[in-house]
Every structure is written in C-alpha cells, then in structure tokens.
Design a protein around this motif. Structure first.
Motif, short mmCIF file in Angstrom:
data_model
loop_
_atom_site.label_atom_id
_atom_site.label_comp_id
_atom_site.label_asym_id
_atom_site.label_seq_id
_atom_site.Cartn_x
_atom_site.Cartn_y
_atom_site.Cartn_z
N LYS A 83 0.83 -1.20 0.00
CA LYS A 83 0.00 0.00 0.00
C LYS A 83 0.87 1.26 0.00
O LYS A 83 0.57 2.24 -0.69
N ILE A 84 1.96 1.22 0.77
CA ILE A 84 2.87 2.37 0.80
C ILE A 84 3.53 2.56 -0.55
O ILE A 84 3.62 3.69 -1.07
N ASN A 86 2.41 1.72 -3.43
CA ASN A 86 1.41 2.18 -4.41
C ASN A 86 1.00 3.63 -4.22
O ASN A 86 0.70 4.33 -5.19
N ASN A 87 0.97 4.08 -2.96
CA ASN A 87 0.35 5.39 -2.67
C ASN A 87 1.33 6.49 -2.29
O ASN A 87 0.94 7.65 -2.17
N ALA A 88 2.61 6.17 -2.08
CA ALA A 88 3.56 7.15 -1.55
C ALA A 88 3.69 8.38 -2.43
O ALA A 88 3.66 9.52 -1.94
N ASP A 89 3.84 8.19 -3.73
CA ASP A 89 4.03 9.34 -4.63
C ASP A 89 2.85 10.30 -4.56
O ASP A 89 3.03 11.53 -4.51
N GLU A 90 1.65 9.74 -4.54
CA GLU A 90 0.46 10.59 -4.48
C GLU A 90 0.36 11.29 -3.13
O GLU A 90 -0.03 12.47 -3.06
N LEU A 91 0.71 10.58 -2.05
CA LEU A 91 0.67 11.20 -0.72
C LEU A 91 1.68 12.34 -0.61
O LEU A 91 1.39 13.39 -0.03
N LYS A 94 0.30 15.33 -2.53
CA LYS A 94 -0.76 15.99 -1.79
C LYS A 94 -0.21 16.75 -0.58
O LYS A 94 -0.68 17.84 -0.26
N ARG A 140 4.80 6.09 5.47
CA ARG A 140 3.98 6.34 4.28
C ARG A 140 4.68 7.20 3.24
O ARG A 140 4.28 7.21 2.07
#
Length: 259
Positions: A83-84, A86-91, A94, A140
């Motif tokens: 999950k990290i 997959n989502n780190a770049d977007e987090l 943001k 994250r």
C-alpha cells in the motif's frame, strides 16, 4: 508463586511440572515477544524476535506456534508495505500541495511536526539497518523502505514455509523423556534421548545439564555395583571362613571319637 508454581499461557504448573517442562517453558518465554509484537501489529519486530530465537528453540512446539503465527500475519504485513509503495508518490504530492496553500505560520508549524516525524523515522531506520536491515520500519512517505520489506517478506515466506512443512524433533518432549528415564534408572534409554536432544540444537547449558545428570546417574550405578561386589566378596569370604571352621570342627570331633 511463592510455592514454586508458575502460570504460563493461562495454566498453573507446580514445581514438578516446571522441572519436567523447563526447556519448553524457557522456549515459550523466549518467544513471547513474537506474540506481543504481532498482537500490536509490529510485524517487523515480531519477525526479528522469531529469528533471534530460531537457532536456539527451532525444535520446540512454542517456536512452531510462533512460526505459524508469523506465516498468518505475513500477508497482512505485505499488504501494508504494498500500500505504501502504491500510494507514496500521491501522498507526497498531496502533502507538498497542502503545504504550499498554508499560511506562513501554519506552514512553519506543520513543517516542524513533519520534521520531527522524519527525524524519529530516520532514527528507527538507522537502528534497523544496524541490526541487519531486513525489516525496515514502514513510513507512508518512504516507498524505498517498503520495497525492501516486500523483498524480505517474499524470501522469508518461502523459508518459513519450508521450515513449517518439515518434520522436527520435539526437544521439549525429549527433555521430559530423558528426566523420566533418569528417574527410572533406565540409563540406556537416557543415553539415546540425550543424543537425540543434542540434535535439536538446544542451548549449551541444557545439553551440559542433562549430560551431567547422566554422568551422575552412571557414577551412582557404578558405585552401587562396586558396593554389591564388595558385599558379595565379603559374603563369600565369610562363607569360606565358616566352611573352614566347620571342617576344622569336624576333624576335631573325629579325633575325639577315635580316642
């Protein structure tokens, strides 16, 4: 507890049970951190604790219980790490966007909080790398650590599954059986059980203790046998002496009759 009893896994053990199950009890206590960390979802720490006890207690029931628990939580750990990744770049995008929209005062305050979190994470990361770097802390905003963890999970899953699928010698059972054989003076069985126990790779102090007990029992048997031989020799001497005296008495009586 004052009487020498111990409560472990919800069961009370008296002093005799504690002595008979000492090796298994020590194994359960040593592997307790695996259960505690897993319950608190500190999966990396649980795997580190499992590895720390593997060489010493691998051939025990508590180790295999901890091993099976680890195999159950590894998919959860993998999901967290993935999950990290997959989502780190977007987090991160943001986060940076949100910071750019804050007022100067709020931005400074949030940046300070983020800096403190980052410093704490870097400290954990340095410590983890110093102890092998296999189970890095997850964060994250750090997908690279999560990727390392994913690779470790893959290799560790295969390795632990292999261990779980193989038959093993129950060191705790052998420890109990050895003590029973010593109590019964069945030293031939005790010798075999000690040899098998050594194959479980227990801590050296356990093998040394059982070897000392066997040596003491063998020495006691030799002492008893020596005492029996000495007693038998003394009985034979007495019997021979009595026979000699009886023969002499018989000769004396025969001389008197002849006169």
């Amino acid at each position: 507890m004052k009487a020498g009893e111990l409560k472990i896994n919800g069961k009370w053990l008296n002093t005799e049970d504690r002595a008979a199950n000492k090796y298994e009890i020590e194994s359960a206590l040593a592997l307790k951190p695996v259960l505690v960390h897993a319950r608190n979802r500190r999966f990396g720490a649980a795997l580190i604790a499992l590895a720390a006890q593997e060489k010493t207690y691998q051939n025990t029931i508590p180790y295999h219980e901890a091993l099976n628990l680890s195999l159950r939580f590894l998919p959860i750990y993998k999901s967290q790490a993935q999950k990290i990744v997959n989502n780190a770049d977007e987090l991160i995008r943001k986060r940076d966007l949100s910071l750019s929209r804050l007022s100067s005062g709020d931005k400074t305050r949030i940046e300070r909080i983020l800096a403190e979190e980052e410093a704490q994470y870097q400290s954990q990361l340095t410590k983890a790398k110093g102890s092998g770097g296999k189970w890095l802390p997850l964060n994250r905003f750090h997908p690279e650590s999560a990727e390392t963890v994913l690779k470790s999970i893959e290799s560790e899953s295969n390795r632990l599954q292999k261990i779980a699928s193989e038959k093993y010698i129950d060191g705790g059972a052998l420890y109990r059986e050895f003590l029973q054989s010593i109590d019964k003076n069945d030293l031939d069985s005790a010798k075999l059980q000690l040899s098998e126990f050594g194959r479980t790779r227990p801590p050296k102090e356990y093998s040394d203790d059982l070897r000392d007990q066997l040596s003491a029992a063998l020495a006691q048997i030799k002492l008893i046998e020596a005492q029996k031989k000495a007693e038998a020799k003394e009985e034979a001497r007495k019997a021979k002496e009595e026979a000699r005296k009886a023969k002499e008495d018989a000769k004396k009586k025969a001389k008197k009759k002849s006169k």
